[in-house]
Write an enzyme that holds these catalytic residues in place. Structure first.
Site, PDB file in Angstrom:
ATOM      1  N   ARG A 182     -25.988  23.216 -12.952  1.00 40.84           N
ATOM      2  CA  ARG A 182     -25.563  23.108 -14.351  1.00 40.84           C
ATOM      3  C   ARG A 182     -26.738  23.192 -15.311  1.00 40.84           C
ATOM      4  O   ARG A 182     -26.537  23.159 -16.520  1.00 40.84           O
ATOM      5  CB  ARG A 182     -24.897  21.752 -14.539  1.00 40.84           C
ATOM      6  CG  ARG A 182     -23.368  21.793 -14.305  1.00 40.84           C
ATOM      7  CD  ARG A 182     -22.664  21.243 -15.328  1.00 40.84           C
ATOM      8  NE  ARG A 182     -21.485  20.624 -15.633  1.00 40.84           N
ATOM      9  CZ  ARG A 182     -20.427  20.320 -14.956  1.00 40.84           C
ATOM     10  NH1 ARG A 182     -20.332  20.553 -13.696  1.00 40.84           N
ATOM     11  NH2 ARG A 182     -19.417  19.749 -15.540  1.00 40.84           N
ATOM     12  N   ARG A 214     -18.806  17.993 -24.225  1.00 41.67           N
ATOM     13  CA  ARG A 214     -19.042  18.680 -22.945  1.00 41.67           C
ATOM     14  C   ARG A 214     -19.228  20.185 -23.165  1.00 41.67           C
ATOM     15  O   ARG A 214     -20.045  20.818 -22.511  1.00 41.67           O
ATOM     16  CB  ARG A 214     -17.869  18.437 -21.984  1.00 41.67           C
ATOM     17  CG  ARG A 214     -17.944  17.067 -21.309  1.00 41.67           C
ATOM     18  CD  ARG A 214     -16.634  16.713 -20.653  1.00 41.67           C
ATOM     19  NE  ARG A 214     -16.321  17.508 -19.478  1.00 41.67           N
ATOM     20  CZ  ARG A 214     -15.090  17.677 -18.998  1.00 41.67           C
ATOM     21  NH1 ARG A 214     -14.054  17.127 -19.609  1.00 41.67           N
ATOM     22  NH2 ARG A 214     -14.887  18.382 -17.908  1.00 41.67           N
ATOM     23  N   ARG A 271      -4.932  18.542 -19.653  1.00 44.58           N
ATOM     24  CA  ARG A 271      -5.146  18.454 -18.202  1.00 44.58           C
ATOM     25  C   ARG A 271      -4.909  17.029 -17.713  1.00 44.58           C
ATOM     26  O   ARG A 271      -5.262  16.059 -18.382  1.00 44.58           O
ATOM     27  CB  ARG A 271      -6.581  18.876 -17.882  1.00 44.58           C
ATOM     28  CG  ARG A 271      -6.905  18.869 -16.411  1.00 44.58           C
ATOM     29  CD  ARG A 271      -7.977  19.865 -16.067  1.00 44.58           C
ATOM     30  NE  ARG A 271      -9.307  19.334 -16.216  1.00 44.58           N
ATOM     31  CZ  ARG A 271     -10.409  19.980 -15.840  1.00 44.58           C
ATOM     32  NH1 ARG A 271     -10.320  21.184 -15.321  1.00 44.58           N
ATOM     33  NH2 ARG A 271     -11.580  19.445 -16.000  1.00 44.58           N
ATOM     34  N   LYS A 278     -12.708  26.928 -12.636  1.00 42.10           N
ATOM     35  CA  LYS A 278     -13.549  26.986 -11.433  1.00 42.10           C
ATOM     36  C   LYS A 278     -12.887  26.280 -10.253  1.00 42.10           C
ATOM     37  O   LYS A 278     -12.859  26.804  -9.141  1.00 42.10           O
ATOM     38  CB  LYS A 278     -14.924  26.323 -11.683  1.00 42.10           C
ATOM     39  CG  LYS A 278     -15.738  26.951 -12.792  1.00 42.10           C
ATOM     40  CD  LYS A 278     -17.118  26.304 -12.923  1.00 42.10           C
ATOM     41  CE  LYS A 278     -17.100  24.844 -13.305  1.00 42.10           C
ATOM     42  NZ  LYS A 278     -16.605  24.589 -14.671  1.00 42.10           N
ATOM     43  N   ARG A 311      -8.515  12.215 -17.789  1.00 47.27           N
ATOM     44  CA  ARG A 311      -9.843  11.693 -17.474  1.00 47.27           C
ATOM     45  C   ARG A 311     -10.489  11.078 -18.710  1.00 47.27           C
ATOM     46  O   ARG A 311     -10.220  11.495 -19.828  1.00 47.27           O
ATOM     47  CB  ARG A 311     -10.733  12.851 -16.963  1.00 47.27           C
ATOM     48  CG  ARG A 311     -10.461  13.213 -15.538  1.00 47.27           C
ATOM     49  CD  ARG A 311     -11.080  14.510 -15.101  1.00 47.27           C
ATOM     50  NE  ARG A 311     -12.408  14.820 -15.606  1.00 47.27           N
ATOM     51  CZ  ARG A 311     -13.082  15.931 -15.289  1.00 47.27           C
ATOM     52  NH1 ARG A 311     -12.552  16.818 -14.459  1.00 47.27           N
ATOM     53  NH2 ARG A 311     -14.258  16.159 -15.782  1.00 47.27           N
TER      54      ARG A 311
HETATM   55  P1  AMP Z   1     -16.805  18.393 -13.884  1.00 53.17           P
HETATM   56  O1  AMP Z   1     -15.669  17.799 -13.138  1.00 53.17           O
HETATM   57  O2  AMP Z   1     -17.494  19.497 -13.146  1.00 53.17           O
HETATM   58  O3  AMP Z   1     -16.439  18.787 -15.289  1.00 53.17           O
HETATM   59  O4  AMP Z   1     -17.919  17.245 -14.007  1.00 53.17           O
HETATM   60  C1  AMP Z   1     -17.632  16.032 -14.681  1.00 53.17           C
HETATM   61  C2  AMP Z   1     -18.922  15.388 -15.124  1.00 53.17           C
HETATM   62  O5  AMP Z   1     -19.736  15.093 -13.980  1.00 53.17           O
HETATM   63  C3  AMP Z   1     -19.806  16.227 -16.031  1.00 53.17           C
HETATM   64  O6  AMP Z   1     -19.435  16.163 -17.389  1.00 53.17           O
HETATM   65  C4  AMP Z   1     -21.172  15.584 -15.778  1.00 53.17           C
HETATM   66  O7  AMP Z   1     -21.274  14.331 -16.442  1.00 53.17           O
HETATM   67  C5  AMP Z   1     -21.110  15.292 -14.286  1.00 53.17           C
HETATM   68  N1  AMP Z   1     -21.609  16.425 -13.484  1.00 53.17           N
HETATM   69  C6  AMP Z   1     -20.906  17.184 -12.592  1.00 53.17           C
HETATM   70  N2  AMP Z   1     -21.679  18.115 -12.037  1.00 53.17           N
HETATM   71  C7  AMP Z   1     -22.910  17.965 -12.580  1.00 53.17           C
HETATM   72  C8  AMP Z   1     -24.148  18.644 -12.413  1.00 53.17           C
HETATM   73  N3  AMP Z   1     -24.289  19.680 -11.572  1.00 53.17           N
HETATM   74  N4  AMP Z   1     -25.205  18.214 -13.156  1.00 53.17           N
HETATM   75  C9  AMP Z   1     -25.110  17.169 -13.986  1.00 53.17           C
HETATM   76  N5  AMP Z   1     -23.971  16.487 -14.199  1.00 53.17           N
HETATM   77  C10 AMP Z   1     -22.868  16.884 -13.505  1.00 53.17           C
END
Ligand code: AMP
Length: 215
Positions: free
Chosen positions: A88, A173, A127, A13, A162
């Site tokens: 999400r 996740r 990554r 994404k 990360r």
């Molecule tokens: P990402 O970089 O999009 O994988 O997001 C990393 C982490 O941020 C996720 O595993 C969640 O803990 C949190 N996070 C990001 N976006 C959301 C969202 N829309 N709703 C809830 N948690 C989020």
């Protein structure tokens, strides 16, 4: 363009969003990037979100909606936006619908980037992400390594694994994604906005999006 990019963590994404921003001045809005920036800056939001994030859990919907309500009203959203990692959950999608109606914004499309789980798992384990909150460039030790080991090519900050990209956190996740986020495809299908694109190449996904939008 005004798009939501759906897809599991590691589906591409962020990469797709970055390419799309070069086309028409739309901006990428990544809730993950915003939250990681807040964690690094040690803000109240960051302190509240950090535990959930490190475990691979979603942060509460109320926190996310607070961020997005403000973000979508900033000036740079006027030329369009690519929502990366938001919504999400179904409640976030319902709240977003209300927010968009209030702001008189209409989405063009919801793109579901569909990539096989084994490809995703491998991608996430390898990554690396730039630690600088202003940069957050993404690398991959196999397919797109940094020129100097562990150092971001763009800004010279450390490019690290990360905390939520250990094998255990990744598995969690992906389970969370299947339970809470995958149902959004059905939600947007019913709204007539969904386009699923299957593919592991971000360039091909971008081509598919451009075709759908008549670009
Ligand atoms: P990402 O970089 O999009 O994988 O997001 C990393 C982490 O941020 C996720 O595993 C969640 O803990 C949190 N996070 C990001 N976006 C959301 C969202 N829309 N709703 C809830 N948690 C989020």
């Amino acid at each position: 363009m005004k798009l939501i990019l759906l897809g599991a963590p590691g589906a591409g994404k962020g990469t797709v969003a970055k390419i799309l921003t070069t086309l028409d001045g739309s901006i990428q809005i990544s809730t993950g990037d915003i939250l990681r920036g807040a964690v690094q800056a040690g803000t109240d939001l960051g302190k509240e979100a950090e535990g959930y994030m490190n475990r691979g859990d979603l942060v509460p919907d109320s926190l996310i909606m607070g961020i997005m309500e403000n973000r979508l009203q900033e000036d740079d959203c006027k030329n369009g936006f690519l929502l990366d990692g938001f919504p999400r959950t179904i409640p976030q999608a319902e709240d977003l619908n209300e927010l968009l109606a209030k702001l008189d914004i209409k989405l063009d499309m919801v793109v579901n980037i569909d990539v096989p789980r084994d490809v995703i798992f491998d991608r996430l384990c390898t990554r690396r992400t730039c630690q600088n909150p202003e940069c957050q460039a993404i690398y991959n030790t196999k397919s797109n390594p940094t020129k100097v080991d562990g150092i971001c090519d763009k800004c010279g900050s450390p490019a690290i694994q990360r905390a939520d990209e250990t094998e255990e956190a990744i598995a969690h996740r992906l389970d969370t994604y299947n339970k809470k986020t995958a149902p959004l495809a059905g939600f947007y299908e019913k709204e007539g906005l969904l386009k699923t694109i299957t593919g592991t190449s971000s360039d091909l996904v971008v081509d598919g999006i451009k075709k759908e939008l008549g670009m």
